[in-house]
Design an enzyme around this catalytic site. Sequence first.
Site, short mmCIF file in Angstrom:
data_model
loop_
_atom_site.label_atom_id
_atom_site.label_comp_id
_atom_site.label_asym_id
_atom_site.label_seq_id
_atom_site.Cartn_x
_atom_site.Cartn_y
_atom_site.Cartn_z
N ASP A 17 0.82 -1.21 0.00
CA ASP A 17 0.00 0.00 0.00
C ASP A 17 0.86 1.26 0.00
O ASP A 17 1.94 1.27 0.59
CB ASP A 17 -0.90 -0.03 1.25
N GLY A 18 0.37 2.30 -0.65
CA GLY A 18 1.03 3.60 -0.57
C GLY A 18 1.72 4.08 -1.84
O GLY A 18 2.42 5.09 -1.81
N TRP A 22 3.11 7.95 -2.19
CA TRP A 22 4.56 8.10 -2.43
C TRP A 22 4.78 9.01 -3.64
O TRP A 22 5.58 9.94 -3.60
CB TRP A 22 5.20 6.73 -2.66
N ASN A 65 -10.54 -2.55 -6.50
CA ASN A 65 -9.70 -1.64 -7.30
C ASN A 65 -10.32 -1.27 -8.65
O ASN A 65 -9.88 -0.32 -9.31
CB ASN A 65 -8.29 -2.23 -7.51
N ARG A 68 -11.28 2.40 -9.37
CA ARG A 68 -10.29 3.45 -9.66
C ARG A 68 -10.49 4.00 -11.08
O ARG A 68 -11.15 3.36 -11.91
CB ARG A 68 -8.88 2.88 -9.52
N ARG A 191 -5.15 -2.30 8.50
CA ARG A 191 -6.38 -2.97 8.06
C ARG A 191 -6.02 -4.21 7.26
O ARG A 191 -4.95 -4.28 6.66
CB ARG A 191 -7.17 -2.06 7.09
#
Length: 243
Positions: A17-18, A22, A65, A68, A191
């Site tokens: 995740d991230g 980033w 997802n 998105r 989570r």
Amino acid sequence: MIHKPSNIPNHIAIIMDGNGRWAKSKGKNRLFGHRNGVKAVQKTVEESTRLGVKHLTLYAFSTENWKRPQKEINTLMSLLVSSLKKELNQMLENDIRLNAIGNISKLPLSVQKELNQTIKKTKKNSRMTLTLALNYGGKEELTHAFKEIASKVKNNIISPENVDETIINKHLYTRNLPDVDLLIRTSGEQRISNFLLWKIAYAELYFLDILWPEFNETHLHLAIDNYQNRERRFGKTSEQLNT
Ligand code: FPP
């Protein structure tokens, strides 16, 4: 530094995740984050293989997802195809077997084709199984399994009193995977996000603040080190474990 090379988790699962955050922190778009996320995947696969991890399962695309923007979905799908093409030789050289879990039949045909080819070409490899969770959701996996079981019960293939954990396990996408020992999630979120619900029953959870594109060998070592210092009781008492 891994303190106990003999107690490496057999199955590590990662919620990567991230990527978006980033990229944003660097003033770039989310797609830049995903491209750099692939580099972190490469490092993680390589180091896990070297350490003797037998199963590495990565959450690459969830059933959620699809919400998105289409452009981001397209980028993720094409990154997947190009990474599979690019990494095939590495997987063959390092004896890595590719596996996929999730509702694969709903992925774009180009992804299905590349996945199936890579799975076929690496199927004899045995050092580590790399499982990509694609269009995967833990609830969808359980629903799919229960539907199949219900239909077998209806057709008298299974009797209701015989439905047990072994039968349920046999109908999961993850049926050939052992239970997860260590679940890692990057980006500071704490989570599970619908990942591997059945197989994480006794997993040790490790959350770290690093964003996925920053994740490297040192972070993997820290996670394993932390895991090695936990007492896994599986319902027993501490005293029972030490006798
Ligand atoms: C989470 O970051 C990451 C994903 C949803 C996809 C993970 C995909 C990759 C690392 C690249 C492709 C994978 C392989 C196996 C080649 P996010 O977008 O949710 O980040 P954010 O929460 O900061 O927005």
